[in-house]
Design an enzyme around this catalytic site. Structure first.
Site, PDB file in Angstrom:
ATOM      1  N   LYS A   1     -20.793  45.912-108.497  1.00  0.00           N
ATOM      2  CA  LYS A   1     -19.723  46.869-108.783  1.00  0.00           C
ATOM      3  C   LYS A   1     -20.301  48.265-108.572  1.00  0.00           C
ATOM      4  O   LYS A   1     -21.509  48.456-108.619  1.00  0.00           O
ATOM      5  CB  LYS A   1     -19.282  46.715-110.245  1.00  0.00           C
ATOM      6  CG  LYS A   1     -17.958  47.343-110.559  1.00  0.00           C
ATOM      7  CD  LYS A   1     -16.803  46.387-110.329  1.00  0.00           C
ATOM      8  CE  LYS A   1     -15.487  47.062-110.626  1.00  0.00           C
ATOM      9  NZ  LYS A   1     -14.353  46.148-110.473  1.00  0.00           N
TER      10      LYS A   1
ATOM     11  N   GLY B   1      -0.830  49.579-119.797  1.00  0.00           N
ATOM     12  CA  GLY B   1      -1.255  50.125-118.509  1.00  0.00           C
ATOM     13  C   GLY B   1      -0.405  49.588-117.386  1.00  0.00           C
ATOM     14  O   GLY B   1      -0.417  48.387-117.095  1.00  0.00           O
ATOM     15  N   VAL B   2       0.396  50.491-116.780  1.00  0.00           N
ATOM     16  CA  VAL B   2       1.256  50.047-115.672  1.00  0.00           C
ATOM     17  C   VAL B   2       0.880  50.803-114.396  1.00  0.00           C
ATOM     18  O   VAL B   2       1.704  51.432-113.742  1.00  0.00           O
ATOM     19  CB  VAL B   2       2.766  50.162-116.011  1.00  0.00           C
ATOM     20  CG1 VAL B   2       3.200  48.980-116.845  1.00  0.00           C
ATOM     21  CG2 VAL B   2       3.096  51.460-116.758  1.00  0.00           C
ATOM     22  N   GLY B   3      -0.415  50.744-114.085  1.00  0.00           N
ATOM     23  CA  GLY B   3      -0.912  51.287-112.820  1.00  0.00           C
ATOM     24  C   GLY B   3      -0.706  50.249-111.732  1.00  0.00           C
ATOM     25  O   GLY B   3       0.299  49.522-111.727  1.00  0.00           O
ATOM     26  N   ASN B   4      -1.649  50.132-110.818  1.00  0.00           N
ATOM     27  CA  ASN B   4      -1.476  49.203-109.697  1.00  0.00           C
ATOM     28  C   ASN B   4      -1.235  47.772-110.169  1.00  0.00           C
ATOM     29  O   ASN B   4      -0.245  47.139-109.795  1.00  0.00           O
ATOM     30  CB  ASN B   4      -2.722  49.230-108.806  1.00  0.00           C
ATOM     31  CG  ASN B   4      -2.834  50.539-108.055  1.00  0.00           C
ATOM     32  OD1 ASN B   4      -1.834  51.111-107.655  1.00  0.00           O
ATOM     33  ND2 ASN B   4      -4.057  51.035-107.897  1.00  0.00           N
ATOM     34  N   VAL B   5      -2.125  47.269-111.007  1.00  0.00           N
ATOM     35  CA  VAL B   5      -2.021  45.871-111.441  1.00  0.00           C
ATOM     36  C   VAL B   5      -0.840  45.680-112.388  1.00  0.00           C
ATOM     37  O   VAL B   5      -0.035  44.754-112.229  1.00  0.00           O
ATOM     38  CB  VAL B   5      -3.349  45.434-112.119  1.00  0.00           C
ATOM     39  CG1 VAL B   5      -3.191  44.079-112.795  1.00  0.00           C
ATOM     40  CG2 VAL B   5      -4.471  45.384-111.098  1.00  0.00           C
TER      41      VAL B   5
ATOM     42  N   TYR C   1       1.864  47.412-112.766  1.00  0.00           N
ATOM     43  CA  TYR C   1       3.167  47.599-112.100  1.00  0.00           C
ATOM     44  C   TYR C   1       3.608  46.310-111.385  1.00  0.00           C
ATOM     45  O   TYR C   1       4.725  45.826-111.560  1.00  0.00           O
ATOM     46  CB  TYR C   1       3.065  48.754-111.101  1.00  0.00           C
ATOM     47  CG  TYR C   1       4.246  48.877-110.184  1.00  0.00           C
ATOM     48  CD1 TYR C   1       5.451  49.412-110.634  1.00  0.00           C
ATOM     49  CD2 TYR C   1       4.171  48.435-108.859  1.00  0.00           C
ATOM     50  CE1 TYR C   1       6.549  49.504-109.783  1.00  0.00           C
ATOM     51  CE2 TYR C   1       5.255  48.526-108.011  1.00  0.00           C
ATOM     52  CZ  TYR C   1       6.438  49.062-108.476  1.00  0.00           C
ATOM     53  OH  TYR C   1       7.526  49.147-107.641  1.00  0.00           O
TER      54      TYR C   1
HETATM   55  P1  NAD Z   1      -4.947  51.825-112.140  1.00  0.00           P
HETATM   56  O1  NAD Z   1      -5.796  53.031-112.325  1.00  0.00           O
HETATM   57  O2  NAD Z   1      -3.992  51.792-111.005  1.00  0.00           O
HETATM   58  O3  NAD Z   1      -4.121  51.528-113.476  1.00  0.00           O
HETATM   59  C1  NAD Z   1      -4.651  51.652-114.755  1.00  0.00           C
HETATM   60  C2  NAD Z   1      -3.546  52.283-115.598  1.00  0.00           C
HETATM   61  O4  NAD Z   1      -3.964  52.292-116.956  1.00  0.00           O
HETATM   62  C3  NAD Z   1      -3.234  53.721-115.198  1.00  0.00           C
HETATM   63  O5  NAD Z   1      -1.848  53.870-114.976  1.00  0.00           O
HETATM   64  C4  NAD Z   1      -3.720  54.532-116.406  1.00  0.00           C
HETATM   65  O6  NAD Z   1      -2.958  55.695-116.629  1.00  0.00           O
HETATM   66  C5  NAD Z   1      -3.535  53.525-117.517  1.00  0.00           C
HETATM   67  N1  NAD Z   1      -4.316  53.787-118.728  1.00  0.00           N
HETATM   68  C6  NAD Z   1      -5.587  54.239-118.846  1.00  0.00           C
HETATM   69  N2  NAD Z   1      -5.925  54.319-120.150  1.00  0.00           N
HETATM   70  C7  NAD Z   1      -4.854  53.873-120.854  1.00  0.00           C
HETATM   71  C8  NAD Z   1      -4.593  53.685-122.232  1.00  0.00           C
HETATM   72  N3  NAD Z   1      -5.497  53.992-123.168  1.00  0.00           N
HETATM   73  N4  NAD Z   1      -3.392  53.192-122.613  1.00  0.00           N
HETATM   74  C9  NAD Z   1      -2.455  52.874-121.686  1.00  0.00           C
HETATM   75  N5  NAD Z   1      -2.643  53.046-120.352  1.00  0.00           N
HETATM   76  C10 NAD Z   1      -3.833  53.530-119.963  1.00  0.00           C
HETATM   77  O7  NAD Z   1      -5.960  50.583-112.068  1.00  0.00           O
HETATM   78  P2  NAD Z   1      -5.637  49.079-111.678  1.00  0.00           P
HETATM   79  O8  NAD Z   1      -6.156  48.833-110.318  1.00  0.00           O
HETATM   80  O9  NAD Z   1      -4.228  48.775-112.011  1.00  0.00           O
HETATM   81  O10 NAD Z   1      -6.599  48.312-112.673  1.00  0.00           O
HETATM   82  C11 NAD Z   1      -6.235  48.059-114.027  1.00  0.00           C
HETATM   83  C12 NAD Z   1      -7.298  47.169-114.665  1.00  0.00           C
HETATM   84  O11 NAD Z   1      -7.363  45.936-113.968  1.00  0.00           O
HETATM   85  C13 NAD Z   1      -8.713  47.743-114.650  1.00  0.00           C
HETATM   86  O12 NAD Z   1      -9.396  47.329-115.803  1.00  0.00           O
HETATM   87  C14 NAD Z   1      -9.325  47.084-113.420  1.00  0.00           C
HETATM   88  O13 NAD Z   1     -10.726  47.033-113.480  1.00  0.00           O
HETATM   89  C15 NAD Z   1      -8.711  45.723-113.523  1.00  0.00           C
HETATM   90  N6  NAD Z   1      -8.654  44.985-112.259  1.00  0.00           N
HETATM   91  C16 NAD Z   1      -8.038  45.518-111.189  1.00  0.00           C
HETATM   92  C17 NAD Z   1      -7.976  44.783-110.023  1.00  0.00           C
HETATM   93  C18 NAD Z   1      -7.233  45.288-108.813  1.00  0.00           C
HETATM   94  O14 NAD Z   1      -6.982  44.493-107.892  1.00  0.00           O
HETATM   95  N7  NAD Z   1      -6.838  46.540-108.784  1.00  0.00           N
HETATM   96  C19 NAD Z   1      -8.572  43.518-109.951  1.00  0.00           C
HETATM   97  C20 NAD Z   1      -9.183  42.990-111.083  1.00  0.00           C
HETATM   98  C21 NAD Z   1      -9.225  43.742-112.233  1.00  0.00           C
END
Ligand code: NAD
Length: 351
Positions: free
Chosen positions: A80, A181-185, A187
């Protein structure tokens, strides 16, 4: 900085500190294990409180990647990277190219892709200077692209397996799912769940993202510090790690924790706490393996999109197997998963 003494060091093979004064790049690449293949795991861009916090995070994340890749049956070891978002960080192409140069110097020991704060566009910039990168735009008939919708699909299938095991339900239709958390994953997970008839409760520190989930999927918004204690059938942590801990567990009003965030448990003992409270925990690195399954298929060029989706759907039965072993052995699910992952790594992937 006492790297070897960090509790997360966990026998890492290599830790590389990357610095470029001209572009302001400060990054750390952690290679936990190459026993099963190149160490693979995404790059995270984050504003850490300190360099020590960044180091601790990358070590924990890369260790988990070894287990995640092993459990997904991939020919990948665990690694990582984090890029530290300094106050004057400007994310120029020059900075990402410099970072790519550091990856390239490792001659394939580390393969990167997207994690928090990254995008397909940034991966394309990185690809100008190294071939050890995935998560690039998909070519016709091949896997590729942003891995997060694939991660979300795996989580969706994992949640289905968890509600079948814990609640005896064959679908999430009518169930309430709280998503932190409704970011990429988060959402894309909302999308799969809403399509299947679930009621959604969401929170995010980014208000625009909350609004998007409410507008598109009819989700109900709650405050960031209230989401984990929502009364729900499933709590899906999809933000950052360590939100399941000794303080939050007594306040949980759910019997299932199943979400996408990496390192959801603050300590391994939190798995025991969940189990003692009668809460079923889907080990994070098993349920969120969909993205890296997609990345592996892209890197090795061995599957089209349909085949990738089929491989990701196996996350459901894999979790059911862990839940059953945990029930029979009396061990928490995180302990069962760790034991299985270590066995696979020690056997060189033959197990
Ligand atoms: P992202 O940055 O797109 O989304 C994360 C979201 O969490 C953001 O919208 C952020 O504003 C929000 N956030 C941060 N702190 C917060 C809190 N205290 N309370 C509520 N919301 C909060 O990231 P992502 O790619 O969606 O990843 C989310 C998680 O999933 C991470 O832990 C990442 O390591 C894990 N993950 C992601 C992937 C992937 O394919 N992107 C794969 C495996 C694991």
């Amino acid at each position: 900085m006492a790297v070897f003494e960090d509790s997360a060091f966990a026998d890492h093979e290599r830790v590389i500190f990357c610095r470029d004064a001209q572009t302001g790049l400060k990054a750390i690449i952690a290679i936990h294990s190459t026993a099963l293949g190149p160490a693979a795991g995404g790059t995270r861009l984050w504003a850490y409180e300190s360099d020590d916090a960044a180091l601790h995070d990358v070590l924990r994340l890369s260790h988990a990647m070894s287990y995640k890749n092993a459990m997904a049956g991939l020919k990948f070891g665990g690694g990582k990277a984090v890029i530290i978002k300094t106050p004057d960080f400007d994310g120029t192409d020059a900075l990402y190219e410099k970072y790519a140069g550091f990856i390239d110097q490792l001659n394939g020991a580390y393969v990167t892709a997207e994690d928090v704060g990254m995008s397909v566009e940034i991966m394309q910039t990185i690809a100008r200077k190294t071939k050890y990168v995935s998560g690039l735009p998909a070519k016709a008939g091949h896997a590729g692209g942003d891995p997060s919708p694939k991660t979300s699909y795996g989580i969706f299938r994992g949640i289905e397996a968890a509600v079948a095991f814990q609640l005896g339900r064959d679908s999430v239709d009518g169930l309430t799912i709280a998503i932190q958390g409704v970011g990429n994953v988060g959402y894309h997970l909302c999308r799969f769940l809403a399509e299947a008839g679930a009621k959604l409760v969401v929170a995010d520190i980014d208000e625009a993202r909350v609004k998007r989930a409410c507008d598109e999927f009819g989700a109900t918004a709650v405050a960031v510090d209230e989401i984990v204690m929502q009364k729900a059938d499933v709590l899906a942590p999809c933000a950052l790690g360590a939100t399941i801990n000794a303080q939050s567990i007594p306040a949980l009003q759910t019997t299932i924790v199943a979400g996408g965030a990496n390192n959801q448990l603050e300590t391994p003992e939190d798995g025991q706490r969940l189990s003692a409270a009668g809460i079923l925990y889907a080990p994070d690195y098993v349920i969120n393996g969909g993205g890296i399954i997609n990345v592996a298929s892209e890197f090795y060029g061995d599957a089209d999109d349909d085949e990738v989706m089929r491989r990701i759907a196996e996350i459901g039965p894999r979790l059911t197997g862990i839940f059953e072993t945990a029930r029979q052995s009396g061990k928490p699910t995180n302990v069962v998963a760790d034991e299985m992952a270590r066995k696979i790594i020690e056997s060189g992937g033959q197990n």
